[in-house]
Design an enzyme around this catalytic site. Structure first.
Site, PDB file in Angstrom:
ATOM      1  N   GLU A 105       0.869  -1.167   0.000  1.00  0.00           N
ATOM      2  CA  GLU A 105       0.000   0.000   0.000  1.00  0.00           C
ATOM      3  C   GLU A 105       0.911   1.223   0.000  1.00  0.00           C
ATOM      4  O   GLU A 105       1.766   1.365   0.881  1.00  0.00           O
ATOM      5  CB  GLU A 105      -0.874   0.025   1.253  1.00  0.00           C
ATOM      6  N   ASP A 134      -4.957   8.707  10.029  1.00  0.00           N
ATOM      7  CA  ASP A 134      -3.613   8.292  10.397  1.00  0.00           C
ATOM      8  C   ASP A 134      -3.202   8.867  11.737  1.00  0.00           C
ATOM      9  O   ASP A 134      -3.447  10.040  12.045  1.00  0.00           O
ATOM     10  CB  ASP A 134      -2.621   8.730   9.325  1.00  0.00           C
ATOM     11  N   TYR A 141     -10.634  -3.866   3.395  1.00  0.00           N
ATOM     12  CA  TYR A 141      -9.753  -3.477   4.491  1.00  0.00           C
ATOM     13  C   TYR A 141     -10.616  -3.361   5.741  1.00  0.00           C
ATOM     14  O   TYR A 141     -11.445  -2.464   5.843  1.00  0.00           O
ATOM     15  CB  TYR A 141      -9.106  -2.138   4.153  1.00  0.00           C
TER      16      TYR A 141
END
Length: 278
Positions: free
Chosen positions: A45, A56, A171
């Site tokens: 990725e 994040d 995911y």
């Protein structure tokens, strides 16, 4: 069959490594990718650096900052993907990005360039499934998989909606919150894997917090088809930014250790046999 389909068709758990393009510099980023591939990453990725990442944690956020300060642009990212594709022709590559980058460039141009560079999939972190009408035709036109994100808090109804437009793999986010290493993974991963498995035939990969071999083993035991490791690898890039040889050695050692979690631990059987013999 796409490269992603071919990878998961092996029917053995896969290891997915994450890196930010241009961290700590675009040439160094290429060498990082090669080191991760050589160490055993089954899929990469590659994040397109962005000034305002939302999912994040601090480790990966600092990587975005380093990449942007190094002057990394989307053009650089596509060039990087092209060079990684040349190094590893069969390895699946997924771009991890934000919708603003695609919208500003133009969806058709973005997906055209991604496909030409050799990307196999795109994961758009901040694009709700209801708003994907602009990008979905472009992704399909250029044969790019749209990787779906499902969190522990995603309702069953939304899971159905998200999965209806997904391809490649799904995911699964292991925990509530942002990316980052954790001492232990939260309970309930097996439940999340099982619930989503009932709704799709796509492979399922678990990320967020996965940073130790025992975490990998837990995810695989939960029935996932793959694990995604980001912050633990990005931290090593940060810690060894001034010594590339040490950085690559640390990445190789970490990936080798994490990959050992992909296979069942033989120790319990050994202990069981010893108890029987006693």
């Amino acid at each position: 069959m796409s490269r992603i389909d071919a990878l998961f068709a092996r029917k053995s758990p896969v290891f997915i490594g994450f890196t930010v393009a241009g961290d700590p510099g675009i040439e160094a980023s290429l060498r990082v990718a090669k080191a991760m591939i050589d160490a055993g990453a089954d899929l990469l990725e590659i994040a397109v650096p962005y000034a305002d990442p939302v999912a994040d944690g601090p480790v990966i956020e600092r990587a975005h900052v380093r990449a942007l300060r190094a002057g990394t642009t989307p053009d650089d990212v596509f060039a990087l993907v092209r060079r990684i594709r040349g190094y590893a022709p069969a390895l699946p590559l997924v771009l991890f990005t934000y919708h603003n980058i695609i919208h500003r460039r133009g969806p058709d141009r973005f997906f055209s360039e991604a496909a030409a560079a050799g990307a196999d999939g795109v994961l758009i972190v901040d694009l709700p499934s209801e708003e994907s009408g602009e990008v979905a035709p472009c992704a399909a036109r250029y044969g790019i998989d749209r990787i779906a994100l499902i969190a522990p808090t995603t309702s069953p109804e939304r899971q159905h909606a998200i999965l209806s437009g997904a391809s490649g793999f799904v995911y699964l986010i292991s925990l509530e919150g942002v990316t980052g290493e954790r001492d232990r993974l939260p309970p309930g991963i097996a439940g999340l894997v099982g619930a989503v498995r009932e709704k799709t035939g796509l492979p399922l990969a678990v990320g967020f917090g996965v940073s130790r071999p025992e975490h990998v083993r837990t995810v695989v035991a939960a029935g996932a088809d793959g694990v995604i490791v980001g912050s633990a690898l990005v931290r090593l890039i940060e810690e060894h930014a001034g010594d590339e040889a040490a950085m690559h050695a640390a990445l190789r050692a970490a990936i080798a250790a994490l990959r050992r979690g992909l296979v069942p631990d033989p120790e319990p059987d050994m202990l069981r046999r010893e108890r029987v013999e006693e």
